[in-house]
Scaffold this motif. Sequence first.
Motif, short mmCIF file in Angstrom:
data_model
loop_
_atom_site.label_atom_id
_atom_site.label_comp_id
_atom_site.label_asym_id
_atom_site.label_seq_id
_atom_site.Cartn_x
_atom_site.Cartn_y
_atom_site.Cartn_z
N LEU A 132 0.83 -1.20 0.00
CA LEU A 132 0.00 0.00 0.00
C LEU A 132 0.86 1.26 0.00
CD1 LEU A 132 -2.98 -0.89 2.38
CD2 LEU A 132 -2.99 -0.63 -0.10
N HIS A 133 2.02 1.18 0.63
CA HIS A 133 2.94 2.31 0.56
C HIS A 133 3.45 2.48 -0.87
CE1 HIS A 133 6.43 4.64 2.65
NE2 HIS A 133 5.47 5.43 2.23
N MET A 134 3.67 1.37 -1.57
CA MET A 134 4.07 1.44 -2.97
C MET A 134 2.92 2.00 -3.82
SD MET A 134 6.43 1.09 -5.16
CE MET A 134 7.66 0.07 -4.33
N THR A 135 1.69 1.62 -3.49
CA THR A 135 0.53 2.20 -4.18
C THR A 135 0.52 3.72 -4.03
OG1 THR A 135 -0.76 0.18 -3.82
CG2 THR A 135 -1.98 2.19 -4.36
N GLN A 136 0.79 4.18 -2.82
CA GLN A 136 0.87 5.62 -2.58
C GLN A 136 1.95 6.26 -3.43
OE1 GLN A 136 2.74 7.06 1.10
NE2 GLN A 136 0.91 8.34 1.45
N HIS A 137 3.09 5.60 -3.55
CA HIS A 137 4.21 6.17 -4.30
C HIS A 137 3.93 6.24 -5.80
CE1 HIS A 137 7.48 5.42 -1.01
NE2 HIS A 137 6.58 6.32 -0.67
N VAL A 138 3.28 5.23 -6.36
CA VAL A 138 3.01 5.29 -7.80
C VAL A 138 1.92 6.31 -8.11
CG1 VAL A 138 3.81 2.92 -8.20
CG2 VAL A 138 1.37 3.33 -7.77
N LEU A 139 0.98 6.49 -7.16
CA LEU A 139 -0.01 7.54 -7.34
C LEU A 139 0.64 8.91 -7.30
CD1 LEU A 139 -2.96 6.30 -5.05
CD2 LEU A 139 -2.96 6.40 -7.55
N LEU A 140 1.52 9.09 -6.32
CA LEU A 140 2.11 10.40 -6.07
C LEU A 140 3.26 10.71 -7.03
CD1 LEU A 140 1.74 12.72 -4.03
CD2 LEU A 140 3.51 11.64 -2.62
N GLY A 141 3.98 9.68 -7.46
CA GLY A 141 5.17 9.92 -8.26
C GLY A 141 5.02 9.66 -9.74
N ASP A 142 3.88 9.12 -10.16
CA ASP A 142 3.72 8.77 -11.58
C ASP A 142 2.37 9.26 -12.12
OD1 ASP A 142 4.74 7.67 -13.93
OD2 ASP A 142 3.72 5.76 -13.60
N LEU A 143 1.26 8.74 -11.59
CA LEU A 143 -0.05 9.08 -12.14
C LEU A 143 -0.42 10.54 -11.88
CD1 LEU A 143 -2.25 5.95 -11.36
CD2 LEU A 143 -1.58 6.82 -13.60
N ALA A 144 -0.29 10.99 -10.64
CA ALA A 144 -0.66 12.38 -10.33
C ALA A 144 0.18 13.39 -11.12
CB ALA A 144 -0.55 12.64 -8.82
N PRO A 145 1.51 13.21 -11.20
CA PRO A 145 2.30 14.15 -12.02
C PRO A 145 1.90 14.15 -13.49
CG PRO A 145 3.73 12.98 -10.52
CD PRO A 145 2.39 12.33 -10.42
N LEU A 146 1.55 12.99 -14.04
CA LEU A 146 1.15 12.93 -15.44
C LEU A 146 -0.09 13.78 -15.69
CD1 LEU A 146 1.25 11.85 -18.31
CD2 LEU A 146 0.09 9.76 -17.51
N PHE A 147 -1.12 13.59 -14.87
CA PHE A 147 -2.34 14.38 -15.05
C PHE A 147 -2.11 15.85 -14.72
CE2 PHE A 147 -4.32 10.16 -14.77
CZ PHE A 147 -5.23 10.25 -15.82
N PHE A 148 -1.24 16.10 -13.74
CA PHE A 148 -0.95 17.47 -13.33
C PHE A 148 -0.33 18.26 -14.48
CE2 PHE A 148 1.70 20.72 -11.27
CZ PHE A 148 0.80 21.29 -10.39
N VAL A 149 0.70 17.71 -15.12
CA VAL A 149 1.35 18.45 -16.21
C VAL A 149 0.45 18.54 -17.44
CG1 VAL A 149 3.69 17.94 -15.42
CG2 VAL A 149 2.59 16.39 -17.03
N LEU A 150 -0.42 17.54 -17.63
CA LEU A 150 -1.39 17.64 -18.72
C LEU A 150 -2.35 18.82 -18.51
CD1 LEU A 150 -2.37 13.90 -19.36
CD2 LEU A 150 -1.39 15.47 -21.05
N GLY A 151 -2.55 19.18 -17.24
CA GLY A 151 -3.47 20.27 -16.93
C GLY A 151 -2.86 21.65 -17.04
N LEU A 152 -1.57 21.74 -17.40
CA LEU A 152 -0.90 23.03 -17.48
C LEU A 152 -0.52 23.35 -18.91
CD1 LEU A 152 1.54 22.55 -14.46
CD2 LEU A 152 -0.64 23.77 -14.44
N ASN A 153 -0.29 24.63 -19.16
CA ASN A 153 0.28 25.06 -20.44
C ASN A 153 1.05 26.36 -20.22
OD1 ASN A 153 -1.67 27.09 -20.29
ND2 ASN A 153 -3.03 26.13 -21.78
N GLY A 154 1.60 26.89 -21.28
CA GLY A 154 2.45 28.07 -21.16
C GLY A 154 1.74 29.28 -20.60
N GLN A 155 0.48 29.52 -21.04
CA GLN A 155 -0.22 30.71 -20.58
C GLN A 155 -0.61 30.61 -19.11
OE1 GLN A 155 -3.73 31.42 -22.92
NE2 GLN A 155 -4.83 29.64 -22.13
N ILE A 156 -0.87 29.40 -18.63
CA ILE A 156 -1.16 29.23 -17.21
C ILE A 156 0.09 29.51 -16.37
CG2 ILE A 156 -1.80 27.55 -15.43
CD1 ILE A 156 -3.54 26.16 -17.52
N LEU A 157 1.23 29.05 -16.86
CA LEU A 157 2.47 29.16 -16.10
C LEU A 157 3.21 30.48 -16.30
CD1 LEU A 157 3.91 25.57 -16.68
CD2 LEU A 157 2.90 26.46 -14.58
#
Length: 286
Positions: free
Chosen positions: A75-100
């Motif tokens: 479950l700790h590994m589940t937390q890490h893949v959520l936090l270190g892989d899936l969440a970052p992927l969706f997070f950067v998909l939600g950004l662009n140059g004008q937002i940043l």
Amino acid sequence: MPSPSLLTPWSFEPLQIVPTVVVAYLYVRRTRTLAREGRPVSGWRQASFWTGIGLVVLALNSPIDALGEEHFFFLHMTQHVLLGDLAPLFFVLGLNGQILRPVLALRPVERLRVLAHPFVALPLWALNLYVWHIPFLYDAALHHSTVHALEHFCFFTFGCLMWEPVVETLPAPAWFGTGWKVGYVFLVRLLETVLGYVFIWPSGACYSPYRHAPEWGIAPAHDLNLGGVVMMAEGSIVTLSVLVWLFLRMAAEGETRQRLLEEGYDPRQVSRAVRYGRAKDLGAPR
């Protein structure tokens, strides 16, 4: 100790939740400003961002956090893949140059853009992934909340940097086209798979907090093995999804490039336009 349960209350420690709330607030404020200026952020991009925020909250504040710290490595590994892989992927998909743009206008931040270069982001991500799984540091994170918060920050931050050249929230180097992205994603998963196998094959627990009597019928050795399975399974699903998207993109780029060349556009202009998804902005053919 009480029997572990998925009904454990959600936790909202300030060190974990405040940064998430601040980032979410800044995103809402920026997207509303852009909407008032007639430059609204697309719905799919906003949905991606909020999915990323939701995954961060799930990883840090749900019972996964407490159960992973005190009972189960998988479950700790589940937390890490959520936090270190899936969440970052969706997070950067939600950004662009004008937002940043307001953030990038800050000189120190502008200088840090080099960290998103594929030859920089990938080694940093891999080093971070392997170093935090050294038993001494892993145990330190579980025993000290400040170290644990730093570990989570590193996983999320370097995960975002790793995905940035693939998603291209900001333009990647001109040479880093779709073909390079495919190879990059394969290398990311190869590095992750090697670490996953380290956890699949051992017959005992590597980390002291998980050396206890079986819980939920899961012995410590099996718990470690399940952690490796979680890492590799999540990586396989994400890799397959991203590669399908990249191959479809490669096919579409080839078709667009050929059509524009046949219409008489300058090859260099076509190359840049197709590379950055701006083919519709080309001027009249020469």
